[in-house]
Design a protein around this motif. Structure first.
Motif, PDB file in Angstrom:
ATOM      1  N   UNK A 131       0.821  -1.216   0.092  1.00 40.10           N
ATOM      2  CA  UNK A 131      -0.161   0.187   0.169  1.00 40.10           C
ATOM      3  C   UNK A 131       1.126   1.144  -0.045  1.00 40.10           C
ATOM      4  N   UNK A 132       2.025   1.078   0.926  1.00 42.08           N
ATOM      5  CA  UNK A 132       2.504   2.272   1.064  1.00 42.08           C
ATOM      6  C   UNK A 132       4.041   2.330   1.149  1.00 42.08           C
ATOM      7  N   UNK A 133       5.516   2.718   1.706  1.00 42.53           N
ATOM      8  CA  UNK A 133       6.475   2.205   2.208  1.00 42.53           C
ATOM      9  C   UNK A 133       7.114   4.275   2.451  1.00 42.53           C
ATOM     10  N   UNK A 134       7.473   4.026   4.018  1.00 34.42           N
ATOM     11  CA  UNK A 134       8.056   5.051   4.210  1.00 34.42           C
ATOM     12  C   UNK A 134       8.362   4.502   6.205  1.00 34.42           C
ATOM     13  N   UNK A 135       8.636   5.898   6.140  1.00 30.50           N
ATOM     14  CA  UNK A 135       9.230   6.116   7.915  1.00 30.50           C
ATOM     15  C   UNK A 135       8.871   5.000   8.638  1.00 30.50           C
ATOM     16  N   UNK A 136       9.275   4.375  10.133  1.00 29.84           N
ATOM     17  CA  UNK A 136       8.623   3.417  10.497  1.00 29.84           C
ATOM     18  C   UNK A 136       6.959   3.863  11.016  1.00 29.84           C
ATOM     19  N   UNK A 137       7.325   5.115  12.014  1.00 28.03           N
ATOM     20  CA  UNK A 137       6.255   5.754  12.446  1.00 28.03           C
ATOM     21  C   UNK A 137       4.780   6.405  11.266  1.00 28.03           C
ATOM     22  N   UNK A 138       5.005   7.077  10.651  1.00 29.25           N
ATOM     23  CA  UNK A 138       4.683   6.617   9.307  1.00 29.25           C
ATOM     24  C   UNK A 138       3.824   5.700   9.329  1.00 29.25           C
ATOM     25  N   UNK A 139       4.468   4.945   8.879  1.00 31.85           N
ATOM     26  CA  UNK A 139       3.644   2.918   8.656  1.00 31.85           C
ATOM     27  C   UNK A 139       2.955   3.264   9.470  1.00 31.85           C
ATOM     28  N   UNK A 140       2.813   2.789  10.703  1.00 22.44           N
ATOM     29  CA  UNK A 140       2.216   2.850  11.773  1.00 22.44           C
ATOM     30  C   UNK A 140       0.439   3.975  11.520  1.00 22.44           C
ATOM     31  N   UNK A 192      -3.294  10.902   5.114  1.00 20.69           N
ATOM     32  CA  UNK A 192      -2.226  10.265   5.037  1.00 20.69           C
ATOM     33  C   UNK A 192      -0.500  10.813   5.598  1.00 20.69           C
ATOM     34  N   UNK A 193      -0.065  10.063   5.881  1.00 24.45           N
ATOM     35  CA  UNK A 193       1.230  10.810   6.485  1.00 24.45           C
ATOM     36  C   UNK A 193       2.409  11.322   5.169  1.00 24.45           C
ATOM     37  N   UNK A 194       3.163  12.691   5.000  1.00 23.08           N
ATOM     38  CA  UNK A 194       2.991  12.829   3.562  1.00 23.08           C
ATOM     39  C   UNK A 194       4.271  12.435   3.575  1.00 23.08           C
ATOM     40  N   UNK A 195       4.983  11.176   4.646  1.00 22.42           N
ATOM     41  CA  UNK A 195       6.597  11.034   5.019  1.00 22.42           C
ATOM     42  C   UNK A 195       5.475   9.118   4.317  1.00 22.42           C
ATOM     43  N   UNK A 196       5.149   8.965   3.790  1.00 23.08           N
ATOM     44  CA  UNK A 196       4.773   7.980   3.179  1.00 23.08           C
ATOM     45  C   UNK A 196       4.606   7.860   1.866  1.00 23.08           C
ATOM     46  N   UNK A 197       5.224   6.730   0.855  1.00 29.64           N
ATOM     47  CA  UNK A 197       5.351   7.080  -0.341  1.00 29.64           C
ATOM     48  C   UNK A 197       3.847   6.091  -0.568  1.00 29.64           C
ATOM     49  N   UNK A 198       2.868   6.014  -1.573  1.00 30.75           N
ATOM     50  CA  UNK A 198       1.834   5.324  -1.766  1.00 30.75           C
ATOM     51  C   UNK A 198       2.302   4.621  -3.039  1.00 30.75           C
TER      52      UNK A 198
END
Length: 290
Positions: A131-140, A192-198
């Motif tokens: 669904x997306x990828x990014x830093x741990x807390x953004x994924x959480x 959606x967190x900005x640091x998470x790439x969809x």
């Protein structure tokens, strides 16, 4: 005296599942293989320890525990665990995924990008998509967003996964349908967190990898191993930690390999075909599925 082994659990490789034993020995599990072992008479199930260390007190644990750890070792094992939210400073990138286990069973989860699809194989996901990828807390935060906005759970009990494996849709396209639907609803959510790439929906199907393309209906599953008990059957499928074994005179029974850890196990002679550990039939309300 037969040599005794301690099982470290089931692992998934590109070639399929393998059982891993203390000391590093591995047993490949191709379809049709005879899986046969006995539990040493008079033995007890001992705690497997935590994070590579043996249990300091050699605690005895319940035969029904899938963790095979005493309370203290379980606490230590989770002390640096992403699942327990104790590693908020983990610098690795994480994937958010949607996993499908059967009709009406889609969950959201996260896994380290470096692990690839290993986590999905370990959980028994029949189909999944990133669904997306990014830093741990953004994924959480994304995981929590889907739980709150779409009521997508982050856990599905193994008992429910096992109950539907014999009635999965036949085609990969059918198995991917619910993942596609939830993915489409998820990517248009606000917040959606900005640091998470969809990431686009690209379903990956494990049906053939698990041997579930033409599944044989299981009548039930193993409750626990017991001293002096024996297991013998032909491997017909596997998913997550589960082995589906065709047992003479009984049909297919599911063995959760996490129940094997902590016991002293011995190979059964080839001429011995026995199944003398407690097993339970799937609940009556599931009869229509089988």
């Amino acid at each position: 005296m037969a040599h005794r082994w301690r099982c470290s659990g089931l692992r998934w490789t590109p070639d399929g599942p393998v059982l891993v034993w203390d000391g590093g020995r591995r047993s490949a599990l191709p379809w049709g293989k005879r899986v046969a072992f006995g539990v040493a008479e008079g033995s007890v199930r001992q705690c497997v320890g935590a994070r590579g260390h043996v249990c300091p007190v050699g605690a005895v644990v319940s035969g029904r525990s899938t963790g095979a750890r005493c309370e203290e070792c379980a606490r230590l094992d989770r002390a640096h665990s992403v699942a327990a939210d104790t590693m908020a400073d983990d610098p690795r990138p994480y994937h958010v995924y949607l996993a499908w286990f059967g009709p009406g069973m889609v969950k959201v989860g996260i896994t380290a990008v470096e692990r690839g699809s290993a986590r999905l194989l370990e959980q028994g996901a029949v189909c999944f998509s990133w669904l997306g990828a990014g830093p741990l807390m953004a994924a959480r935060r994304t995981e929590e967003l889907l739980r709150a906005a779409l009521q997508v759970p982050d856990r599905i009990p193994y008992a429910e996964k096992r109950a539907v494996r014999a009635v999965l849709p036949e085609t990969e396209e059918e198995r991917a349908q619910e993942v596609r639907e939830v993915h489409a609803r998820a990517v248009v959510l606000g917040g959606w967190p900005e640091s998470l790439t969809r990431e686009p929906c690209r379903p990956v199907d494990h049906g053939r990898h698990f041997g579930l393309s033409r599944p044989r209906a299981a009548f039930g599953d193993v409750v626990e191993l017991v001293p002096g008990g024996a297991v013998s059957g032909e491997l017909v499928a596997a998913a997550g930690p589960d082995l589906h074994l065709a047992v003479d005179g009984r049909g297919v029974v599911v063995l959760d390999t996490r129940l094997m850890t902590g016991w002293e196990l011995m190979p059964l002679p080839r001429e011995v075909s026995a199944f003398t550990v407690p097993a339970r039939e799937f609940r009556r309300e599931q009869d229509g599925l089988f």
